[in-house]
Design a protein around this motif. Structure first.
Motif, PDB file in Angstrom:
ATOM      1  N   ILE A 264      -6.228  -1.272   5.822  1.00 39.53           N
ATOM      2  CA  ILE A 264      -4.812  -0.903   5.714  1.00 39.53           C
ATOM      3  C   ILE A 264      -4.675   0.608   5.502  1.00 39.53           C
ATOM      4  O   ILE A 264      -3.796   1.255   6.086  1.00 39.53           O
ATOM      5  CB  ILE A 264      -4.141  -1.681   4.562  1.00 39.53           C
ATOM      6  N   ALA A 265      -5.562   1.177   4.677  1.00 34.29           N
ATOM      7  CA  ALA A 265      -5.547   2.628   4.466  1.00 34.29           C
ATOM      8  C   ALA A 265      -5.813   3.361   5.772  1.00 34.29           C
ATOM      9  O   ALA A 265      -5.194   4.397   6.059  1.00 34.29           O
ATOM     10  CB  ALA A 265      -6.589   3.015   3.423  1.00 34.29           C
ATOM     11  N   PHE A 266      -6.729   2.832   6.585  1.00 29.92           N
ATOM     12  CA  PHE A 266      -7.010   3.421   7.894  1.00 29.92           C
ATOM     13  C   PHE A 266      -5.762   3.405   8.777  1.00 29.92           C
ATOM     14  O   PHE A 266      -5.418   4.423   9.409  1.00 29.92           O
ATOM     15  CB  PHE A 266      -8.157   2.655   8.568  1.00 29.92           C
ATOM     16  N   MET A 267      -5.055   2.284   8.810  1.00 26.79           N
ATOM     17  CA  MET A 267      -3.878   2.161   9.663  1.00 26.79           C
ATOM     18  C   MET A 267      -2.743   3.078   9.191  1.00 26.79           C
ATOM     19  O   MET A 267      -2.075   3.725  10.013  1.00 26.79           O
ATOM     20  CB  MET A 267      -3.404   0.700   9.697  1.00 26.79           C
ATOM     21  N   THR A 268      -2.512   3.129   7.884  1.00 30.00           N
ATOM     22  CA  THR A 268      -1.447   4.003   7.381  1.00 30.00           C
ATOM     23  C   THR A 268      -1.781   5.476   7.633  1.00 30.00           C
ATOM     24  O   THR A 268      -0.894   6.284   7.944  1.00 30.00           O
ATOM     25  CB  THR A 268      -1.211   3.771   5.875  1.00 30.00           C
ATOM     26  N   THR A 269      -3.060   5.838   7.520  1.00 30.62           N
ATOM     27  CA  THR A 269      -3.477   7.208   7.809  1.00 30.62           C
ATOM     28  C   THR A 269      -3.260   7.532   9.280  1.00 30.62           C
ATOM     29  O   THR A 269      -2.741   8.588   9.639  1.00 30.62           O
ATOM     30  CB  THR A 269      -4.961   7.409   7.449  1.00 30.62           C
ATOM     31  N   LEU A 270      -3.652   6.594  10.141  1.00 24.90           N
ATOM     32  CA  LEU A 270      -3.510   6.790  11.587  1.00 24.90           C
ATOM     33  C   LEU A 270      -2.050   6.982  11.980  1.00 24.90           C
ATOM     34  O   LEU A 270      -1.711   7.843  12.805  1.00 24.90           O
ATOM     35  CB  LEU A 270      -4.105   5.590  12.323  1.00 24.90           C
ATOM     36  N   LEU A 271      -1.156   6.205  11.376  1.00 21.93           N
ATOM     37  CA  LEU A 271       0.242   6.199  11.788  1.00 21.93           C
ATOM     38  C   LEU A 271       1.094   7.272  11.104  1.00 21.93           C
ATOM     39  O   LEU A 271       2.035   7.798  11.716  1.00 21.93           O
ATOM     40  CB  LEU A 271       0.862   4.813  11.512  1.00 21.93           C
TER      41      LEU A 271
END
Length: 404
Positions: A176-183
């Motif tokens: 989830i941290a990866f996705m929020t960082t990406l977006l």
């Protein structure tokens, strides 16, 4: 919402989850190693120490490497690399069928670390001078909050859902941290130099070498102080309270008291650093922290220790933001990632060193001597900071005011 605020929120969540992932294994590691087929109690203890400590030692080595990569390729790519890598590696720990696989994955976790370094560098370089203290102070609470909740959450999940699910849960959170960082993380990165600088060249470009070393040592000493009581707290609480069925709870509350105070104080003291100067906040905080450590050797009840640990946490909340603010101030922007990487290495070594110091001092002398020695380290560090940091930064500020 300003870009720096949005990035701060995303980075705070990512560092919180990283702290969660680094610490949640502590209470379940011996149980998991036993589940993997190690029955001998001495072997379980030995392997648990190796599996726990190896991550921090390897992280200390690789943190500057990833800091350099952040300066070369940008901070956002490093955030994505670390969050996705940790999601995969920690998740895979739940599938381990032998203790050697678990230790190898813990080693790999140390290799791919770097989320905290990239976050600190990103916020330090993108936040304006007026809000730098508040932003870095707020960010510093994330890892502490995760480290506090990690052992408790890991134990709760393991008890109710099985040991493997503690790793799966953390892996999902890192994803989830990866996705929020990406977006949501925005970075306009421009590489200032095409040539990759060697370590010697980087050091030659640092204008305030002695000041930088003092800041690294201060961060190391602070981390040692935060973790020196971890290996002895349960035994000390037992001595203070006598036979009780709530030893584990009292030990957890006592250890968490300093972290809770740190979370409350760090953003406020960071904001104060913006107004009066980080060197002033750092000096007062160090002296107060050293003084507050000493009475902890004389307490007779657990609640007295909790109060003193809470007060210590309030003073410690002024140290991490002050160190980061001063590093940002004296470091050229093109070297920020590498210098913050070295500082993070000092912190990882402090976690390991604090645990070793507390255990060895308690074994060779007494538990109460842990507080004496740690307090003395903080006070000696405060004197060094006064001579090398406080006077230097005040002289720089006076000269700047005279020119304006």
């Amino acid at each position: 919402m300003p870009v720096w605020k949005r990035n701060l929120i995303v980075c705070w969540f990512g560092m919180f989850v990283t702290g969660l992932g680094m610490s949640q294994i502590a209470p379940i590691l011996p149980l998991y190693i036993k589940q993997l087929g190690v029955d001998n109690a001495e072997s379980v203890a030995q392997l648990s120490g190796i599996a726990f400590g190896i991550t921090f030692i390897i992280s200390a080595f690789f943190s500057p490497i990833w800091g350099k990569a952040a300066d070369v390729y940008g901070r956002k790519p490093m955030l994505l690399r670390a969050s996705l890598g940790m999601a995969v590696v920690i998740g895979c720990m739940g599938f381990a069928h032998h203790v050697s696989v678990l230790i190898a994955l813990r080693l790999l976790q140390g290799v791919i670390t770097g989320y905290g370094t990239a976050c600190t560098t990103l916020i330090a370089t993108q936040t304006d001078h007026e809000h730098a203290g508040f932003a870095l102070g707020t960010l510093s609470t994330a890892n502490i909050a995760g480290s506090l909740l990690g052992p408790m959450l890991g134990g709760v999940i393991a008890e109710n859902m099985g040991l493997q699910n503690s790793f799966f849960f953390t892996g999902i959170m890192m994803l989830i941290a990866f996705m929020t960082t990406l977006l949501f993380v925005k970075e306009s990165f421009v590489r200032e130099h095409k040539k990759t600088l060697s370590m010697k060249e980087v050091w030659s470009l640092i204008p305030e070498k002695s000041l930088t070393v003092v800041l690294f040592v201060t961060f190391f000493v602070l981390t040692v102080a935060l973790y020196s009581i971890e290996p002895v707290i349960t035994v000390y609480i037992t001595q203070l309270s006598g036979p009780s069925s709530h030893i584990a709870m009292l030990a957890g509350l006592t250890f968490s008291a300093s972290g809770l105070a740190n979370i409350l104080a760090a953003p406020r003291l960071g904001k104060l650093s913006d107004k009066i100067g980080a060197q002033k906040v750092m000096l007062v905080s160090l002296f107060a922290a050293g003084i507050l450590f000493i009475p902890q050797a004389f307490v007779h009840h657990p609640w007295q220790l909790m109060v003193l640990r809470f007060l210590f946490g309030l003073t410690a909340g002024g140290l991490v933001p002050s160190v980061n603010i001063l590093i940002k101030k004296i470091t050229p922007s093109r070297l920020t990632g590498r210098v913050f990487g070295f500082n993070m290495s000092a912190g990882y070594l402090g976690v390991f060193g604090g645990a070793v110091l507390g255990g060895q001092v308690a074994a060779w002398f007494s538990i109460r001597d842990v507080f004496w020695i740690t307090g003395a380290l903080l006070l000696l560090n405060a004197v060094w900071v006064y001579l090398k940091v406080y006077k230097t930064m005040n002289h720089v500020s006076t000269a700047t005011d005279a020119q304006s």
